[in-house]
Design a protein around this motif. Structure first.
Motif, mmCIF file in Angstrom:
data_model
loop_
_atom_site.group_PDB
_atom_site.id
_atom_site.type_symbol
_atom_site.label_atom_id
_atom_site.label_comp_id
_atom_site.label_asym_id
_atom_site.label_seq_id
_atom_site.Cartn_x
_atom_site.Cartn_y
_atom_site.Cartn_z
ATOM 1 N N SER A 290 0.872 -1.184 0.000
ATOM 2 C CA SER A 290 0.000 0.000 0.000
ATOM 3 C C SER A 290 0.901 1.224 0.000
ATOM 4 C CB SER A 290 -0.908 0.003 1.234
ATOM 5 O OG SER A 290 -1.846 -1.037 1.166
ATOM 6 N N ILE A 291 0.868 1.986 -1.090
ATOM 7 C CA ILE A 291 1.760 3.127 -1.268
ATOM 8 C C ILE A 291 0.929 4.322 -1.708
ATOM 9 C CG2 ILE A 291 3.818 4.011 -2.431
ATOM 10 C CD1 ILE A 291 4.567 1.099 -3.081
ATOM 11 N N GLY A 292 1.097 5.445 -1.041
ATOM 12 C CA GLY A 292 0.357 6.648 -1.390
ATOM 13 C C GLY A 292 1.249 7.870 -1.436
ATOM 14 N N VAL A 293 0.881 8.835 -2.264
ATOM 15 C CA VAL A 293 1.652 10.066 -2.453
ATOM 16 C C VAL A 293 0.774 11.256 -2.127
ATOM 17 C CG1 VAL A 293 3.081 11.409 -4.035
ATOM 18 C CG2 VAL A 293 2.911 8.934 -4.332
ATOM 19 N N THR A 294 1.320 12.205 -1.378
ATOM 20 C CA THR A 294 0.636 13.465 -1.114
ATOM 21 C C THR A 294 1.677 14.561 -1.031
ATOM 22 O OG1 THR A 294 -1.014 14.562 0.282
ATOM 23 C CG2 THR A 294 0.694 13.307 1.415
ATOM 24 N N THR A 295 1.250 15.765 -0.692
ATOM 25 C CA THR A 295 2.182 16.874 -0.503
ATOM 26 C C THR A 295 2.154 17.295 0.966
ATOM 27 O OG1 THR A 295 0.575 18.646 -0.912
ATOM 28 C CG2 THR A 295 1.682 17.680 -2.837
ATOM 29 N N LEU A 296 3.225 17.919 1.392
ATOM 30 C CA LEU A 296 3.301 18.392 2.772
ATOM 31 C C LEU A 296 2.217 19.431 3.047
ATOM 32 C CD1 LEU A 296 4.656 18.370 5.503
ATOM 33 C CD2 LEU A 296 6.396 19.937 4.608
ATOM 34 N N GLN A 297 1.937 20.277 2.076
ATOM 35 C CA GLN A 297 0.906 21.295 2.255
ATOM 36 C C GLN A 297 -0.461 20.655 2.478
ATOM 37 O OE1 GLN A 297 1.056 24.377 2.835
ATOM 38 N NE2 GLN A 297 -1.050 25.052 2.550
ATOM 39 N N GLN A 298 -0.799 19.656 1.679
ATOM 40 C CA GLN A 298 -2.079 18.967 1.860
ATOM 41 C C GLN A 298 -2.141 18.284 3.217
ATOM 42 O OE1 GLN A 298 -1.795 16.653 -1.873
ATOM 43 N NE2 GLN A 298 -3.843 17.410 -2.341
ATOM 44 N N LEU A 299 -1.048 17.675 3.631
ATOM 45 C CA LEU A 299 -1.020 16.979 4.914
ATOM 46 C C LEU A 299 -1.215 17.950 6.068
ATOM 47 C CD1 LEU A 299 -0.552 14.238 6.317
ATOM 48 C CD2 LEU A 299 1.899 14.771 6.338
ATOM 49 N N ARG A 300 -0.593 19.123 5.960
ATOM 50 C CA ARG A 300 -0.764 20.122 7.015
ATOM 51 C C ARG A 300 -2.211 20.618 7.098
ATOM 52 N NH1 ARG A 300 4.543 23.478 5.204
ATOM 53 N NH2 ARG A 300 5.992 22.891 6.889
ATOM 54 N N VAL A 301 -2.811 20.890 5.954
ATOM 55 C CA VAL A 301 -4.129 21.531 5.933
ATOM 56 C C VAL A 301 -5.247 20.525 6.209
ATOM 57 C CG1 VAL A 301 -5.776 22.778 4.502
ATOM 58 C CG2 VAL A 301 -3.341 23.374 4.408
ATOM 59 N N GLN A 302 -5.239 19.395 5.511
ATOM 60 C CA GLN A 302 -6.356 18.450 5.604
ATOM 61 C C GLN A 302 -6.109 17.310 6.568
ATOM 62 O OE1 GLN A 302 -8.284 17.374 1.857
ATOM 63 N NE2 GLN A 302 -6.976 18.846 0.794
ATOM 64 N N GLY A 303 -4.844 17.024 6.865
ATOM 65 C CA GLY A 303 -4.539 15.933 7.767
ATOM 66 C C GLY A 303 -4.524 14.594 7.062
ATOM 67 N N PRO A 304 -4.004 13.552 7.728
ATOM 68 C CA PRO A 304 -3.845 12.247 7.077
ATOM 69 C C PRO A 304 -5.138 11.538 6.754
ATOM 70 C CG PRO A 304 -3.316 12.099 9.412
ATOM 71 C CD PRO A 304 -3.495 13.548 9.112
ATOM 72 N N PHE A 305 -6.279 11.987 7.328
ATOM 73 C CA PHE A 305 -7.551 11.351 7.015
ATOM 74 C C PHE A 305 -8.380 12.162 6.028
ATOM 75 C CE2 PHE A 305 -6.238 8.976 10.685
ATOM 76 C CZ PHE A 305 -6.593 7.688 10.326
ATOM 77 N N GLY A 306 -7.737 13.143 5.400
ATOM 78 C CA GLY A 306 -8.348 13.789 4.251
ATOM 79 C C GLY A 306 -8.092 12.956 2.999
ATOM 80 N N SER A 307 -8.858 13.203 1.961
ATOM 81 C CA SER A 307 -8.655 12.466 0.696
ATOM 82 C C SER A 307 -7.513 13.132 -0.075
ATOM 83 C CB SER A 307 -9.945 12.456 -0.123
ATOM 84 O OG SER A 307 -10.965 11.774 0.566
ATOM 85 N N ILE A 308 -6.290 12.887 0.396
ATOM 86 C CA ILE A 308 -5.125 13.599 -0.129
ATOM 87 C C ILE A 308 -4.070 12.679 -0.720
ATOM 88 C CG2 ILE A 308 -5.454 15.518 1.474
ATOM 89 C CD1 ILE A 308 -3.139 14.354 3.141
ATOM 90 N N PHE A 309 -4.225 11.360 -0.584
ATOM 91 C CA PHE A 309 -3.193 10.436 -1.043
ATOM 92 C C PHE A 309 -3.565 9.820 -2.381
ATOM 93 C CE2 PHE A 309 -2.492 10.587 3.523
ATOM 94 C CZ PHE A 309 -1.105 10.703 3.594
ATOM 95 N N THR A 310 -2.660 9.935 -3.349
ATOM 96 C CA THR A 310 -2.820 9.264 -4.630
ATOM 97 C C THR A 310 -2.194 7.877 -4.519
ATOM 98 O OG1 THR A 310 -2.718 11.337 -5.883
ATOM 99 C CG2 THR A 310 -2.226 9.297 -7.074
ATOM 100 N N PRO A 311 -2.987 6.808 -4.585
ATOM 101 C CA PRO A 311 -2.410 5.468 -4.458
ATOM 102 C C PRO A 311 -1.595 5.108 -5.695
ATOM 103 C CG PRO A 311 -4.767 5.457 -3.999
ATOM 104 C CD PRO A 311 -4.452 6.768 -4.652
ATOM 105 N N LEU A 312 -0.427 4.533 -5.482
ATOM 106 C CA LEU A 312 0.364 3.999 -6.580
ATOM 107 C C LEU A 312 0.029 2.521 -6.765
ATOM 108 C CD1 LEU A 312 3.870 5.591 -5.844
ATOM 109 C CD2 LEU A 312 1.974 6.526 -7.165
#
Length: 347
Positions: A290-312
């Motif tokens: 299970s591998i996902g990509v996001t940005t630091l800005q998205q992680l700061r604003v929405q948090g890890p339970f936001g829909s911010i990770f693009t699965p590879l």
């Protein structure tokens, strides 16, 4: 470690320095995370305070006691005067010794020096701290369990037997391993996460090769030197001796701010998606990893339970898996029960 003993010359009495629990916690954080800015320590230790003046007094006392040092953070190229840059704090040998003697955190062999604190790795280390802080901040908001000591930087995992010329050839070194406990509906779900922080200092192909190394880690079974003494345990993948389930890999992208940053990070996600899908090992393990990509800005604003990770490794180039949260559930995954009868198994 509420009191620390400073030994004076033999002809003078021993002087005892008493420190507040905030100062004690600061020592432990600096021991585990190596270097931190004043703002980072403030976010983790005194988030409810309006400012950092109280914390700064504690740090000044530690500095006077010879337990911590500070220097100005590195600036961007042409980044103005050094006095406009924040302070970066790190432990002296005496500070590290004090933490180890208290035996309240896991001992680490690495010691920070003024030279290593000011090295080119400084910005990367501070950015990894920002990832950890984002998890801690949102865990507090959601009522989950993720503390300032819940991540460990630079954790090495062996991926092959023998010894090559470089340590990096035998190991994949995670930028951090983070432990997170999701709390909800009467259940506690334990999550282990591999964190990779990419500041665009390597090519997309190099980053994809590091992702591929996690595939090697998933399959690596150490060879027992004595074949006759092999057991069932010795034929298990090495990661199973450390983790109850293979951790999710979260790749967090960051870069120098600018008007094109969002596009650059989107392009990097696209390149990484293409390169990892073309990797034979990763393609073979697509259902296990299970591998996902996001940005630091998205992680700061929405948090890890936001829909911010693009699965590879999922979907097709035409029909991709939509962005999801850090659990990276598959579309066909069973929906968990609304009221689990018991705490869920570690993941």
């Amino acid at each position: 470690m509420s009191t620390l003993i400073e030994h004076e010359p033999l002809d003078q009495p021993v002087r005892t320095l008493s420190f507040h629990s905030v100062a004690k916690a600061a020592l432990e954080l600096l021991y585990q995370h190596r270097i931190m800015t004043t703002a980072q320590l403030h976010q983790l230790l005194t988030p409810a305070a309006r400012g950092s003046s109280y914390l700064r007094r504690q740090l000044a006392a530690l500095e006077e006691g010879g337990l911590v040092q500070r220097l100005r953070a590195q600036g961007q190229a042409g980044g103005g005067h050094s006095f406009n840059r924040p302070y970066v704090w790190f432990l002296t040998d005496a500070g590290a010794d004090a933490v180890e003697q208290a035996a309240e955190v896991l001992a680490r062999r690495y010691r920070v020096t003024p030279e290593s604190a000011a090295s080119t790795r400084q910005a990367h280390t501070l950015a990894v701290n920002e990832v950890g802080i984002a998890f801690v901040t949102h865990a507090r908001r959601l009522g989950h369990d993720c503390t300032p000591l819940s991540w460990t930087p630079e954790v090495a995992h062996r991926i092959r037997d023998g010894q090559q010329r470089r340590f990096e050839d035998d190991h994949v070194i995670s930028d951090a391993v983070l432990h997170y406990v999701h709390v909800g509906r009467g259940a506690r779900t334990m999550l282990n996460l591999f964190i990779e922080l990419d500041r665009a200092t390597m090519t997309a192909a190099e980053l994809a090769r590091k992702v591929s190394a996690y595939g090697r880690l998933y399959e690596f079974v150490p060879q027992h030197p004595n074949r006759a003494r092999r057991s069932a345990a010795s034929t298990r993948p090495a990661w199973q001796h450390t983790y109850p389930a293979f951790p999710r890999l979260l790749i967090v992208l960051d870069g120098a701010p600018g008007p094109t940053l969002a596009k650059r990070l989107a392009d990097r996600t696209e390149d990484l998606y293409t390169l990892t899908r073309a990797d034979p090992r990763l393609a073979r393990l697509a259902r296990q990893l299970s591998i996902g990509v996001t940005t630091l800005q998205q992680l700061r604003v929405q948090g890890p339970f936001g829909s911010i990770f693009t699965p590879l490794l999922r979907g097709t180039p035409e029909e991709r898996h939509p962005p999801t949260d850090m659990l990276l559930r598959r579309p066909d995954a069973a929906v968990p029960a609304r009221h689990p009868p018991a705490p869920s198994a570690p993941r």
